[in-house]
Design a protein around this motif. Structure first.
Motif, short mmCIF file in Angstrom:
data_model
loop_
_atom_site.label_atom_id
_atom_site.label_comp_id
_atom_site.label_asym_id
_atom_site.label_seq_id
_atom_site.Cartn_x
_atom_site.Cartn_y
_atom_site.Cartn_z
N ALA A 120 0.85 -1.19 0.00
CA ALA A 120 0.00 0.00 0.00
C ALA A 120 0.88 1.23 0.00
O ALA A 120 2.08 1.16 0.31
N THR A 121 0.28 2.36 -0.35
CA THR A 121 1.03 3.63 -0.42
C THR A 121 0.78 4.45 0.84
O THR A 121 -0.20 4.22 1.56
N PRO A 122 1.64 5.45 1.08
CA PRO A 122 1.50 6.25 2.31
C PRO A 122 0.14 6.94 2.43
O PRO A 122 -0.32 7.21 3.54
N ARG A 123 -0.51 7.24 1.29
CA ARG A 123 -1.80 7.95 1.39
C ARG A 123 -2.99 7.00 1.54
O ARG A 123 -4.15 7.43 1.56
N THR A 124 -2.71 5.71 1.62
CA THR A 124 -3.80 4.74 1.74
C THR A 124 -4.37 4.71 3.15
O THR A 124 -3.64 4.78 4.14
N VAL A 125 -5.70 4.63 3.23
CA VAL A 125 -6.36 4.40 4.51
C VAL A 125 -7.31 3.22 4.33
O VAL A 125 -8.13 3.20 3.41
N PHE A 126 -7.17 2.24 5.23
CA PHE A 126 -8.06 1.07 5.22
C PHE A 126 -9.18 1.33 6.22
O PHE A 126 -8.93 1.67 7.37
N ARG A 127 -10.42 1.14 5.76
CA ARG A 127 -11.54 1.48 6.63
C ARG A 127 -12.74 0.58 6.33
O ARG A 127 -13.03 0.30 5.16
N THR A 128 -13.39 0.11 7.38
CA THR A 128 -14.56 -0.75 7.18
C THR A 128 -15.72 -0.23 8.04
O THR A 128 -15.89 -0.65 9.17
N VAL A 178 4.81 -0.87 2.72
CA VAL A 178 4.35 0.44 2.23
C VAL A 178 5.39 0.94 1.23
O VAL A 178 6.59 0.95 1.54
N VAL A 179 4.92 1.34 0.06
CA VAL A 179 5.83 1.89 -0.95
C VAL A 179 5.23 3.18 -1.51
O VAL A 179 4.01 3.37 -1.49
N GLU A 180 6.08 4.06 -2.02
CA GLU A 180 5.60 5.32 -2.59
C GLU A 180 4.66 5.05 -3.76
O GLU A 180 4.81 4.05 -4.47
N GLU A 181 3.74 6.00 -3.98
CA GLU A 181 2.75 5.85 -5.06
C GLU A 181 3.37 5.43 -6.39
O GLU A 181 2.90 4.51 -7.05
N GLY A 182 4.45 6.14 -6.74
CA GLY A 182 5.07 5.91 -8.05
C GLY A 182 5.68 4.52 -8.20
O GLY A 182 5.95 4.07 -9.31
N ARG A 183 5.89 3.84 -7.08
CA ARG A 183 6.52 2.50 -7.13
C ARG A 183 5.53 1.37 -6.92
O ARG A 183 5.89 0.20 -6.96
N LEU A 184 4.27 1.74 -6.66
CA LEU A 184 3.31 0.71 -6.22
C LEU A 184 3.16 -0.44 -7.21
O LEU A 184 3.29 -1.60 -6.86
N GLU A 185 2.88 -0.07 -8.45
CA GLU A 185 2.59 -1.15 -9.41
C GLU A 185 3.83 -1.97 -9.70
O GLU A 185 3.76 -3.20 -9.80
N ASP A 186 4.99 -1.30 -9.80
CA ASP A 186 6.22 -2.05 -10.04
C ASP A 186 6.50 -3.02 -8.89
O ASP A 186 6.85 -4.18 -9.12
N ALA A 187 6.36 -2.53 -7.66
CA ALA A 187 6.64 -3.39 -6.50
C ALA A 187 5.65 -4.56 -6.46
O ALA A 187 6.04 -5.71 -6.19
N THR A 188 4.39 -4.26 -6.74
CA THR A 188 3.35 -5.30 -6.69
C THR A 188 3.61 -6.36 -7.77
O THR A 188 3.57 -7.58 -7.50
N LEU A 189 3.91 -5.88 -8.97
CA LEU A 189 4.12 -6.83 -10.08
C LEU A 189 5.44 -7.57 -9.94
O LEU A 189 5.56 -8.73 -10.35
N ALA A 190 6.43 -6.92 -9.33
CA ALA A 190 7.71 -7.62 -9.10
C ALA A 190 7.49 -8.78 -8.11
O ALA A 190 8.01 -9.89 -8.32
N ALA A 191 6.71 -8.52 -7.06
CA ALA A 191 6.42 -9.61 -6.10
C ALA A 191 5.65 -10.73 -6.78
O ALA A 191 5.93 -11.92 -6.58
N ALA A 192 4.70 -10.33 -7.64
CA ALA A 192 3.92 -11.36 -8.36
C ALA A 192 4.85 -12.15 -9.28
O ALA A 192 4.72 -13.38 -9.40
N GLY A 193 5.78 -11.46 -9.92
CA GLY A 193 6.73 -12.14 -10.81
C GLY A 193 7.60 -13.13 -10.04
O GLY A 193 7.87 -14.24 -10.51
N ASP A 194 8.03 -12.72 -8.84
CA ASP A 194 8.84 -13.63 -8.00
C ASP A 194 8.03 -14.89 -7.66
O ASP A 194 8.55 -16.00 -7.68
N ILE A 195 6.77 -14.67 -7.32
CA ILE A 195 5.91 -15.81 -6.97
C ILE A 195 5.74 -16.73 -8.18
O ILE A 195 5.84 -17.95 -8.07
#
Ligand code: COA
Length: 250
Positions: A120-128, A178-195
């Motif tokens: 998630a990015t620093p500006r993310t808020v999880f709320r239910t 937590v990663v910066e907004e600009g890195r979110l998709e790269d970090a997410t897809l890199a983890a998916a690629g590792d998996i």
């Protein structure tokens, strides 16, 4: 089919992108159906090794479309789309990764309880805000959140509807990093690629061992759903939903 869900394959990674930015990715029945199909289709396809959930900049998801809830609250018929999606999610045979930026409300938070890795990015808020809406926790969150967050953390999230910043969510064990907004998709897809690069059968067994039997989870989702449907037609829920739909923006 709906253009509000975009499915993309990158090698063995299946990306499920919620794409309804004008409504902050509020999820309609058609969107749930498309996501359920993607999960079950990807599970059955040996070429897919990992599922990824993404949203749009600033909005992972604002939760269930409240107009759909109000339709049921005022006597309309509900469908099986949410149920189908939740069962596909809870029963997924392949690892799930998510990348969350900005708004993550309701199911926009609880999806992540089913993920193996969430950024998630620093500006993310999880709320239910289930209880504030006169509703109850869903998606197995009443079982999963206490396990992850402890009793009091789960109560803060699910009972009080407190917002959890990305940092708090990470420290509490709700998300991986937590990663910066600009890195979110790269970090997410890199983890998916590792998996996706791991020996799939060994990873499947390892994940199954970590998750244990999912029967209790599915049963909890069923019980929550029963309460949820009943609550939707309660005076408390009707009032809260109508207040949202008729609110004036300042
Ligand atoms: N269902 C239906 N429409 C929704 C929605 C939802 N869950 N969340 C947002 N929208 C719509 C808004 O009505 C608005 O539509 P409009 O432009 O046609 O009026 C649009 O999306 C943009 O939302 P807005 O409220 O203007 O954005 P914001 O950034 O000021 O606030 C939220 C975003 C998510 C905080 C706020 O929209 C909200 O509280 N939504 C409800 C969340 C919720 O309770 N979800 C259900 C949980 S069970």
């Amino acid at each position: 089919m709906t253009h509000h869900i975009q499915i993309e394959r990158r090698g063995a990674v299946q990306i499920i992108r919620m794409n309804r930015p004008e409504k902050k990715n509020a999820l309609t029945r058609a969107m749930y159906a498309a996501m359920a199909d993607a999960l079950t289709g990807g599970d059955a396809d040996p070429a897919v090794r990992v599922h990824v959930f993404l949203g749009v900049p600033g909005a992972f998801s604002a939760g269930n479309d409240l107009a759909d809830f109000l339709a049921i609250a005022t006597g309309g018929e509900g469908g099986s789309e949410v149920w189908d999606f939740l069962l596909a999610l809870a029963g997924s045979q392949k690892p799930i990764v998510s990348g969350v930026d900005g708004i993550a409300v309701g199911i926009g938070t609880t999806i992540n309880l089913h993920c193996d890795i969430t950024f998630a990015t620093p500006r993310t808020v999880f709320r239910t805000p289930f209880v504030d809406l006169g509703l109850v926790p869903e998606a197995g969150s009443s079982l999963l959140a206490p396990r992850l967050l402890g009793r009091q953390g789960a109560f803060a999230l699910l009972g009080l509807g407190e917002g959890f910043s990305a940092e708090r969510a990470r420290d509490a064990g709700l998300i991986y990093d937590v990663v910066e907004e600009g890195r979110l998709e790269d970090a997410t897809l890199a983890a998916a690629g590792d998996i996706a690069a791991k020996p799939p059968e060994a990873l499947r067994i390892a994940r199954d061992l970590m998750l244990g039997s999912r029967e209790e989870l599915k049963e909890r989702i069923r019980i929550e759903s029963q309460h949820f449907r009943e609550r939707l037609t309660s005076d408390e829920a009707r009032a809260a939903l109508m207040a949202f739909m008729s609110r004036k923006k300042g």
